[in-house]
Design an enzyme around this catalytic site. Structure first.
Site, PDB file in Angstrom:
ATOM      1  CG  ASP A 228      -3.280  -3.880   4.873  1.00  0.00           C
ATOM      2  OD1 ASP A 228      -2.384  -3.236   4.984  1.00  0.00           O
ATOM      3  OD2 ASP A 228      -4.206  -3.580   4.569  1.00  0.00           O
ATOM      4  CD  GLU A 229      -5.887  -5.842   1.337  1.00  0.00           C
ATOM      5  OE1 GLU A 229      -6.798  -6.497   0.891  1.00  0.00           O
ATOM      6  OE2 GLU A 229      -5.629  -4.558   1.266  1.00  0.00           O
ATOM      7  CB  VAL A 230       2.793  -7.568   1.579  1.00  0.00           C
ATOM      8  CG1 VAL A 230       4.225  -7.346   0.929  1.00  0.00           C
ATOM      9  CG2 VAL A 230       2.732  -6.606   2.928  1.00  0.00           C
TER      10      VAL A 230
ATOM     11  CG  HIS B 125      -2.237  -1.119   1.276  1.00  0.00           C
ATOM     12  ND1 HIS B 125      -3.310  -0.759   0.567  1.00  0.00           N
ATOM     13  CD2 HIS B 125      -1.894  -2.296   1.504  1.00  0.00           C
ATOM     14  CE1 HIS B 125      -4.156  -1.852   0.525  1.00  0.00           C
ATOM     15  NE2 HIS B 125      -3.304  -2.711   1.170  1.00  0.00           N
TER      16      HIS B 125
END
Ligand SMILES: *[C@@H]1O[C@H](CO)[C@@H](O)[C@H](O)[C@H]1NC(C)=O
Ligand SMILES: *[C@@H]1O[C@H](CO)[C@@H](O)[C@H](O)[C@H]1NC(C)=O
Ligand SMILES: *[C@@H]1O[C@H](CO)[C@@H](O)[C@H](O)[C@H]1NC(C)=O
Ligand SMILES: *[C@@H]1O[C@H](CO)[C@@H](O)[C@H](O)[C@H]1NC(C)=O
Ligand SMILES: *[C@@H]1O[C@H](CO)[C@@H](O)[C@H](O)[C@H]1NC(C)=O
Ligand SMILES: *[C@@H]1O[C@H](CO)[C@@H](O)[C@H](O)[C@H]1NC(C)=O
Length: 539
Positions: free
Chosen positions: A334-336, A277
């Protein structure tokens, strides 16, 4: 009444259809979130807004002084259009003859039992307990902490309602002993997918205080934009914000948010989400992102193989630890996406040199370095659940923020590993569920997993999340409110017995009625909350 309950059970089973329109009767002086212990009597006082005053009888400080003025204005302005003084004269006779009339409530004592000049900033373990006594013998709000006084003032302001058929404002004789169920009761606002102007952030803080939420989780930057104006690294927002001047938060803005929140007993926990992100960071700072090779994306997450990255993060978080007085910082995690790391030969080389075989281990390597670095600046960390899910070794002071589905299993695992946890999975405000979808949020409970008492004690609370992909300044207020009130109540008010997380139709009906009144109350206070239930009218 029975019929109404049956209808409600019906609606509950059918999952809400557009054909049954339930009339929901608003409460009169109903409080949201529901106090822990509350007794209401038939006796009542009459309040004249132009005469009414708070009387500070204990300790005081600027937070308390400003709060009494704020609530005095709120009470008088919210009802001003009734032109109460003139019209209530006409009705004086009516209430004077009522056997339950206790008299005029021209002042309310505000009694703080301890010095508040030292209790500078709101913090995770602040004391928010308070009592209210409103009867013939005493009319007082009491607390041993200024934060409790703030919560008590809010409750008192909600007890006031307009009497039927007259223009009189009344408040029932009431006894309340109140305290929060959880210490961390947050609202996440994403100001990066769409820029949210200052005026709406401040209004959000107001609305949070109307619901006793005490953590503003400021998801301030993301892939799409970097509106935080850094003093050390101005290029971050100059090149990473949607607009370098019109869509940024200047140091004065950030300071304003912190002080505005503090006066309302709200902590500002800022999130700088990395290593994923982070595309917007790369515009201002060269060579910190991973260059992807042979895939469509040009850049990916932060590049953990670059020593320069850690120097930059050290300097950046030094600034953050100085700008934000709050001792918790949200580090994201998160969400790497691993495909870009996988594509880059330098990363493969780097992993080999460290004997790392797994990309989640690489993420762990990065996050641990980051946590060490902020810990040295006396900051505690909050991370999204992936960091825990990927097996990263975390210190016990790190809080794990659970957001994915199947949260009961994750909460079990996190607390079994003796880590503290926050829940958001079931409070994503960007998920729309039609009319009365607050009920979905109301059914969710952070104790809804099969852990021991010790495990449940590690749950610090939770947060409602307003991700802003489809939200900007024009719809943010109505999308958050009053739907977030359901989460606010779950986080403040207790359930009995402690482990029974089943919500009954009667509890939903009760909340529905209070929410009906509370939404009109928020509207009167300038919050553009949408209608919570079925067709209705705010008087
Ligand atoms: C206040 O008293 C009125 C009249 O007895 C009652 O209808 C109302 O429900 C009471 N409010 C609360 C919050 O109990
Ligand atoms: C607040 O009240 C609760 C319930 O009575 C109690 O368990 C807790 O210790 C109190 N907190 C403080 C700081 O007094
Ligand atoms: C790999 O590292 C070298 C040396 O720092 C650099 O010149 C090159 O651009 C890097 N390649 C990629 C794909 O990141
Ligand atoms: C990697 O493993 C090799 C062989 O087991 C060992 O000699 C080396 O010290 C390890 N390197 C690191 C950085 O742990
Ligand atoms: C989670 O909920 C599911 C479905 O209700 C249940 O089967 C499972 O045992 C729960 N797991 C935990 C750890 O509580
Ligand atoms: C939990 O509460 C529900 C609703 O009040 C009730 O039907 C159920 O029996 C309770 N369960 C336990 C284990 O107390």
């Amino acid at each position: 009444m029975l019929l109404l309950e049956l209808l409600l059970v019906f609606q509950y089973i059918l999952g809400i259809t557009a054909t049954i329109l339930l009339p929901i009767t608003p409460t009169k002086g109903g409080v949201v979130p529901l106090p822990q212990k509350s007794e209401t009597y038939r006796d009542f006082f009459v309040i004249r807004p132009s005469v009414f005053r708070f009387k500070v009888t204990g300790y005081s400080c600027s937070i308390l002084d400003e709060a009494t003025i704020r609530y005095w204005i709120l009470i008088s302005e919210s009802f001003s259009y009734f032109d109460l003084e003139k019209k209530s004269q006409l009705h004086k006779k009516i209430w004077k003859e009522n056997v339950n009339y206790l008299g005029l409530l021209d002042s309310l004592s505000v009694h703080l039992e301890n010095d508040c000049t030292n209790d500078e900033m709101p913090h995770l373990h602040m004391n928010e307990n308070y009592t209210i006594q409103l009867d013939q013998t005493q009319q007082v709000i009491r607390s041993s902490s200024v934060w409790g006084i703030l919560r008590g003032l809010e409750t008192f302001s909600q007890l006031i309602y307009k009497a039927d058929d007259t223009y009189t404002l009344i408040v029932n004789s009431t006894k309340i002993t109140d305290f929060p169920r959880f210490s961390h009761r947050g609202l996440l606002l994403d100001t990066a997918r769409h820029f949210i102007p200052m005026r709406l952030i401040l209004k959000t803080l107001d609305a949070m205080s109307f619901n006793k939420l005490n953590v503003f989780h400021w998801h301030i930057v993301d892939d799409q934009s970097f509106p935080y104006k850094s003093s050390k690294f101005p290029d971050l927002s100059d090149k990473g914000a949607y607009h370098p001047e019109a869509a940024v938060y200047n140091p004065e803005d950030v300071e304003k948010v912190i002080s505005y929140a503090r006066k309302r007993g709200i902590r500002v926990v800022v999130e700088f989400d990395t290593p994923g992100h982070t595309l917007s960071w790369g515009n201002g700072i060269k060579n910190i992102l991973t260059e992807c090779v042979g895939i469509a994306d040009k850049f990916g997450p932060m590049d953990p193989s670059k020593p320069k990255l850690y120097q930059f993060l050290n300097d950046f978080f030094q600034e953050i630890s100085e700008v934000f007085p709050e001792r918790y910082v949200h580090l994201g995690g998160d969400e790497v996406p691993f495909d870009c790391w996988e594509s880059n030969p330098n990363i493969s080389q780097f992993m080999k040199s460290l004997n790392l075989t797994d990309y989640s281990d690489l993420e762990g390597y990065y996050i641990n370095k980051l946590i060490d670095l902020v810990t040295k600046k006396k900051l505690n960390s909050i991370v999204w659940e992936e960091v825990f899910d990927n097996g990263v070794e975390l210190s016990d002071s790190t809080i794990v923020h659970v957001w994915k589905g199947d949260f009961n299993t994750t909460l079990y695992k996190v607390t079994e590993a003796r880590k503290k946890a926050l829940l958001s999975s079931c409070w994503y405000l960007d998920h729309l569920g039609g009319v009365q979808d607050w009920i979905n949020y109301y059914r969710c409970d952070p104790y809804d997993f099969s852990g021991s008492d010790e495990q449940k004690n590690l749950i610090l609370g939770g947060e409602a999340c307003m991700w802003s992909e489809a939200v900007n300044e024009y719809n943010v207020m109505s999308r958050v409110w009053p739907r977030a009130c359901a989460a606010a109540e779950k986080l403040w008010s207790s359930i009995t017995p402690r482990d029974n997380t089943t919500i009954t139709p009667a509890q939903i009906e009760n909340m529905g009625s209070r929410l009906e009144e509370h939404t009109c109350r928020m509207n009167r206070r300038g919050i553009e909350a949408e209608p919570p239930n079925w067709p209705s009218y705010c008087y």
